[in-house]
Motif scaffolding. Structure first.
Motif, PDB file in Angstrom:
ATOM      1  N   THR A 107       0.799  -1.204  -0.009  1.00  0.00           N
ATOM      2  CA  THR A 107       0.006  -0.043   0.004  1.00  0.00           C
ATOM      3  C   THR A 107       0.891   1.300   0.002  1.00  0.00           C
ATOM      4  O   THR A 107       2.051   1.189   0.261  1.00  0.00           O
ATOM      5  CB  THR A 107      -1.007   0.006   1.366  1.00  0.00           C
ATOM      6  N   HIS A 108       0.368   2.429  -0.374  1.00  0.00           N
ATOM      7  CA  HIS A 108       0.758   3.606  -0.103  1.00  0.00           C
ATOM      8  C   HIS A 108      -0.395   4.435   0.672  1.00  0.00           C
ATOM      9  O   HIS A 108      -1.387   3.979   0.745  1.00  0.00           O
ATOM     10  CB  HIS A 108       0.804   4.516  -1.341  1.00  0.00           C
ATOM     11  N   TYR A 109       0.215   5.111   1.836  1.00  0.00           N
ATOM     12  CA  TYR A 109      -0.719   5.582   2.671  1.00  0.00           C
ATOM     13  C   TYR A 109      -0.331   7.017   3.210  1.00  0.00           C
ATOM     14  O   TYR A 109       1.127   7.221   3.014  1.00  0.00           O
ATOM     15  CB  TYR A 109      -1.059   4.715   3.974  1.00  0.00           C
ATOM     16  N   LYS A 134      -8.228   3.575  -4.017  1.00  0.00           N
ATOM     17  CA  LYS A 134      -7.777   4.426  -2.833  1.00  0.00           C
ATOM     18  C   LYS A 134      -8.716   5.028  -2.048  1.00  0.00           C
ATOM     19  O   LYS A 134     -10.047   5.669  -2.560  1.00  0.00           O
ATOM     20  CB  LYS A 134      -6.967   5.655  -3.694  1.00  0.00           C
ATOM     21  N   GLN A 143      -8.460  -4.463  -4.736  1.00  0.00           N
ATOM     22  CA  GLN A 143      -7.340  -3.923  -5.363  1.00  0.00           C
ATOM     23  C   GLN A 143      -7.373  -2.734  -6.269  1.00  0.00           C
ATOM     24  O   GLN A 143      -8.160  -2.917  -7.206  1.00  0.00           O
ATOM     25  CB  GLN A 143      -6.464  -5.324  -5.907  1.00  0.00           C
ATOM     26  N   PRO A 181       6.621   2.314  -0.917  1.00  0.00           N
ATOM     27  CA  PRO A 181       5.076   1.518  -0.639  1.00  0.00           C
ATOM     28  C   PRO A 181       5.593   0.656   0.580  1.00  0.00           C
ATOM     29  O   PRO A 181       6.781   0.249   0.806  1.00  0.00           O
ATOM     30  CB  PRO A 181       4.759   0.881  -1.768  1.00  0.00           C
ATOM     31  N   LEU A 184      -9.225  -2.825   4.510  1.00  0.00           N
ATOM     32  CA  LEU A 184      -8.724  -3.528   3.401  1.00  0.00           C
ATOM     33  C   LEU A 184      -9.430  -4.740   3.079  1.00  0.00           C
ATOM     34  O   LEU A 184      -9.197  -5.091   1.738  1.00  0.00           O
ATOM     35  CB  LEU A 184      -7.100  -3.953   4.057  1.00  0.00           C
ATOM     36  N   VAL A 221      -5.446   5.734   1.929  1.00  0.00           N
ATOM     37  CA  VAL A 221      -5.048   4.325   1.810  1.00  0.00           C
ATOM     38  C   VAL A 221      -4.990   3.943   0.228  1.00  0.00           C
ATOM     39  O   VAL A 221      -6.282   3.968  -0.244  1.00  0.00           O
ATOM     40  CB  VAL A 221      -5.268   3.535   2.639  1.00  0.00           C
ATOM     41  N   GLU A 222      -3.974   3.512  -0.478  1.00  0.00           N
ATOM     42  CA  GLU A 222      -4.098   2.933  -1.714  1.00  0.00           C
ATOM     43  C   GLU A 222      -3.599   1.579  -1.765  1.00  0.00           C
ATOM     44  O   GLU A 222      -2.452   1.399  -1.512  1.00  0.00           O
ATOM     45  CB  GLU A 222      -3.200   3.853  -2.696  1.00  0.00           C
ATOM     46  N   LEU A 223      -4.363   0.776  -2.229  1.00  0.00           N
ATOM     47  CA  LEU A 223      -4.332  -0.563  -2.128  1.00  0.00           C
ATOM     48  C   LEU A 223      -3.640  -1.079  -3.527  1.00  0.00           C
ATOM     49  O   LEU A 223      -4.143  -1.073  -4.652  1.00  0.00           O
ATOM     50  CB  LEU A 223      -5.418  -1.654  -1.906  1.00  0.00           C
ATOM     51  N   TRP A 282      -7.672  -0.537   9.874  1.00  0.00           N
ATOM     52  CA  TRP A 282      -7.233  -0.915   8.502  1.00  0.00           C
ATOM     53  C   TRP A 282      -7.455  -2.321   8.224  1.00  0.00           C
ATOM     54  O   TRP A 282      -7.646  -2.868   7.009  1.00  0.00           O
ATOM     55  CB  TRP A 282      -5.500  -0.773   8.533  1.00  0.00           C
TER      56      TRP A 282
END
Length: 206
Positions: A124-126, A169, A166, A145, A161, A199-201, A157
């Motif tokens: 992820t990016h967060y 964001k 996938q 990431p 998630l 949060v970007e999965l 989280w």
């Protein structure tokens, strides 16, 4: 003070001192005296007798600790109230979804990929902030990431998630009981703090 540290012992010595300073700076007490800290290190390394008795140190340490605990308790009380008020108002906004647990989220990008499970490892990016916008952690700012098991992060989280396809964001609004609760986390996250994460999965690794 000279900072021309060029020899290997000097560089390592400064680095050790810097690490100690960074640790103190991350959780300081009011009135901390850098010169006294340096004097204590120098006296110890040189074998000089301490001008402060163990009894005096223990008494002063206890006083400082009581002051810090009282201050932390007050910050926790304020954080808890502010978090509840923020989340109550935020839940009424258009585009904000609220789950049964109290987790709130907005869909910024709707992904169409697979859903992680609790046992998945994800990338992820967060970007994490307090409700006042203070940044406390950000893989985006680091440019790297983060990878972790879904069931090894805060409860908010873990819940989000597993319902986030996938490629999605989302912006998460996490109540304190789904974040770090009464413990808080480090110097930046007071106990009972509600948190906000973008949060970007990116990927389901396994």
């Amino acid at each position: 003070m000279s900072n021309n540290f060029t020899t290997t012992p000097d560089i390592v010595s400064y680095g050790i001192g810097r690490q100690m300073g960074d640790q103190l700076a991350s959780d300081p007490f009011e009135g901390i005296n850098a010169q006294a800290v340096a004097a204590g290190v120098i006296d110890s390394l040189e074998g000089t007798e301490s001008p402060v008795s163990q009894e005096a140190f223990a008494k002063a340490f206890e006083e400082i600790n009581e002051i810090m605990q009282a201050k932390q308790a007050e910050l926790a009380k304020v954080a808890g109230v502010e978090g509840e008020e923020f989340l109550a108002a935020n839940a009424q906004k258009d585009g904000v979804f609220v789950t049964d647990s109290g987790l709130q989220y907005e869909i910024i990008i709707a992904g169409e990929g697979a859903l992680p499970t609790a046992d998945s490892v994800v990338s992820t990016h967060y970007h994490g902030t307090l409700i006042d916008g203070t940044v406390f952690d950000s893989s985006v700012e680091r440019g790297q990431p983060a990878e972790f098991p879904v069931n090894r992060v805060i409860a908010g989280w873990t819940e989000a998630l597993q319902i986030m396809p996938q490629g999605s964001k989302w912006r998460l609004y996490v109540p304190q009981e789904l974040a770090y609760g009464s413990q808080g986390s480090g110097a930046k996250i007071a106990p009972f703090s509600a948190l906000i994460f973008d949060v970007e999965l990116l990927n389901i690794i396994s």
